[in-house]
Design a protein around this motif. Sequence first.
Motif, PDB file in Angstrom:
ATOM      1  N   VAL A  71     145.794  29.348   6.081  1.00 60.29           N
ATOM      2  CA  VAL A  71     146.687  29.378   7.244  1.00 60.29           C
ATOM      3  C   VAL A  71     148.120  29.108   6.796  1.00 60.29           C
ATOM      4  CG1 VAL A  71     147.306  28.214   9.403  1.00 60.29           C
ATOM      5  CG2 VAL A  71     144.920  28.742   8.922  1.00 60.29           C
ATOM      6  N   TYR A  72     148.298  28.104   5.933  1.00 63.04           N
ATOM      7  CA  TYR A  72     149.635  27.785   5.424  1.00 63.04           C
ATOM      8  C   TYR A  72     150.215  28.953   4.624  1.00 63.04           C
ATOM      9  CZ  TYR A  72     148.744  22.884   6.630  1.00 63.04           C
ATOM     10  OH  TYR A  72     148.478  21.714   7.292  1.00 63.04           O
ATOM     11  N   TRP A  73     149.362  29.626   3.859  1.00 66.91           N
ATOM     12  CA  TRP A  73     149.820  30.693   2.968  1.00 66.91           C
ATOM     13  C   TRP A  73     150.114  31.985   3.725  1.00 66.91           C
ATOM     14  CZ3 TRP A  73     151.757  31.086  -1.711  1.00 66.91           C
ATOM     15  CH2 TRP A  73     151.751  32.334  -2.356  1.00 66.91           C
ATOM     16  N   TYR A  74     149.158  32.416   4.547  1.00 69.45           N
ATOM     17  CA  TYR A  74     149.299  33.714   5.219  1.00 69.45           C
ATOM     18  C   TYR A  74     150.111  33.646   6.516  1.00 69.45           C
ATOM     19  CZ  TYR A  74     145.648  35.374   2.037  1.00 69.45           C
ATOM     20  OH  TYR A  74     144.920  35.707   0.924  1.00 69.45           O
ATOM     21  N   SER A  75     149.921  32.580   7.297  1.00 70.86           N
ATOM     22  CA  SER A  75     150.581  32.514   8.608  1.00 70.86           C
ATOM     23  C   SER A  75     151.941  31.825   8.544  1.00 70.86           C
ATOM     24  CB  SER A  75     149.685  31.797   9.622  1.00 70.86           C
ATOM     25  OG  SER A  75     148.486  32.520   9.813  1.00 70.86           O
ATOM     26  N   TYR A  76     152.006  30.692   7.835  1.00 68.31           N
ATOM     27  CA  TYR A  76     153.250  29.936   7.771  1.00 68.31           C
ATOM     28  C   TYR A  76     154.140  30.346   6.606  1.00 68.31           C
ATOM     29  CZ  TYR A  76     150.986  26.799  11.144  1.00 68.31           C
ATOM     30  OH  TYR A  76     150.353  26.264  12.239  1.00 68.31           O
ATOM     31  N   LYS A  77     153.579  31.135   5.659  1.00 70.57           N
ATOM     32  CA  LYS A  77     154.342  31.643   4.513  1.00 70.57           C
ATOM     33  C   LYS A  77     154.930  30.512   3.660  1.00 70.57           C
ATOM     34  CE  LYS A  77     153.718  35.791   6.208  1.00 70.57           C
ATOM     35  NZ  LYS A  77     152.683  36.679   5.635  1.00 70.57           N
ATOM     36  N   TRP A  78     154.138  29.443   3.494  1.00 73.87           N
ATOM     37  CA  TRP A  78     154.602  28.342   2.665  1.00 73.87           C
ATOM     38  C   TRP A  78     154.631  28.755   1.194  1.00 73.87           C
ATOM     39  CZ3 TRP A  78     152.118  23.072   4.474  1.00 73.87           C
ATOM     40  CH2 TRP A  78     152.597  22.775   5.756  1.00 73.87           C
ATOM     41  N   ARG A  79     155.504  28.097   0.432  1.00 76.84           N
ATOM     42  CA  ARG A  79     155.588  28.355  -1.010  1.00 76.84           C
ATOM     43  C   ARG A  79     154.356  27.778  -1.716  1.00 76.84           C
ATOM     44  NH1 ARG A  79     161.118  25.701  -2.653  1.00 76.84           N
ATOM     45  NH2 ARG A  79     160.140  24.067  -1.390  1.00 76.84           N
ATOM     46  N   PRO A  80     154.000  28.317  -2.885  1.00 74.18           N
ATOM     47  CA  PRO A  80     152.816  27.813  -3.603  1.00 74.18           C
ATOM     48  C   PRO A  80     152.861  26.315  -3.871  1.00 74.18           C
ATOM     49  CG  PRO A  80     153.547  29.884  -4.564  1.00 74.18           C
ATOM     50  CD  PRO A  80     154.570  29.510  -3.542  1.00 74.18           C
ATOM     51  N   GLY A  85     150.813  20.917  -2.804  1.00 76.48           N
ATOM     52  CA  GLY A  85     151.064  19.530  -2.409  1.00 76.48           C
ATOM     53  C   GLY A  85     150.258  19.137  -1.183  1.00 76.48           C
ATOM     54  N   SER A  86     150.176  20.051  -0.228  1.00 75.01           N
ATOM     55  CA  SER A  86     149.375  19.790   0.978  1.00 75.01           C
ATOM     56  C   SER A  86     147.903  19.639   0.630  1.00 75.01           C
ATOM     57  CB  SER A  86     149.554  20.929   1.987  1.00 75.01           C
ATOM     58  OG  SER A  86     150.901  21.055   2.372  1.00 75.01           O
ATOM     59  N   CYS A  87     147.432  20.468  -0.295  1.00 72.49           N
ATOM     60  CA  CYS A  87     146.035  20.386  -0.747  1.00 72.49           C
ATOM     61  C   CYS A  87     145.749  19.020  -1.372  1.00 72.49           C
ATOM     62  CB  CYS A  87     145.755  21.508  -1.747  1.00 72.49           C
ATOM     63  SG  CYS A  87     144.090  21.495  -2.421  1.00 72.49           S
TER      64      CYS A  87
END
Length: 248
Positions: A71-80, A85-87
């Motif tokens: 969700v963070y990667w595809y929807s929110y477009k967060w950086r790797p 860090g969230s993980c």
Amino acid sequence: MSTYAGMPFIPVAWQNYRRKSTEGVSVAMLYLWYAGNMLYGAYAVADGLYFGLIIQPQVFALFTLVNILQVYWYSYKWRPATVAGSCALLCVSYSGLHVGVWKADERAIRQHQDGLATFLGVLPAVFIAAGFFPEFYVCVKHQSVEMSNFFLMLDILGGVFSTISLAFDHTFDYVASTTYLVVVLLDVVLALMKLFFYIKGTQSAHRGDYHSTQANSAASPAKSPKISRSDDQAGLVSAVCLSPVVIN
């Protein structure tokens, strides 16, 4: 057999990866299920359930975490780096709370504090049940259930098999069974919603694929129409015929 009940989110993660989208999946649901599995895993250890039922919530929580990160990667477009860090933060929080709740469960059972032990055993079912309602809202909003049929089948069967496996433990744990029965009941509601939307004609299991196709079509440059040889000759004849008019 019951350990396989922790696998339903694998097809969801694969579907998200293929679509490059988590559309139709509620992040609130994922967080509540992540917390619910942490609580149930701690209860399973403290109550001395057999090994498969102890591993199962950890596996389920792992793939729930994968879906949260998607969700963070595809929807929110967060950086790797932000996703990583969230993980790490979620894993540390899970581990610390898991150990803390496990020790609290263990102490309540050892000291025969039945009310507290029952409360801590039912709490996972409350979190997991609460997690379904944000997903119900998303489904009603989009008039479509994006959870795959494979996910629903695995989750329902996993809950059924896990409940049956409790009967083969030392004594049937009615408190632990509430978590599985709640999952089965609410998964059936999701399946019925999906059937209703299918009959209504609004069910779209591949909305993400459609959007990606549309995006690719919009991104690709428009091709100029090819001019055939006959069209070229017709244009030349028209130019020759009209040239005296233009000159005059």
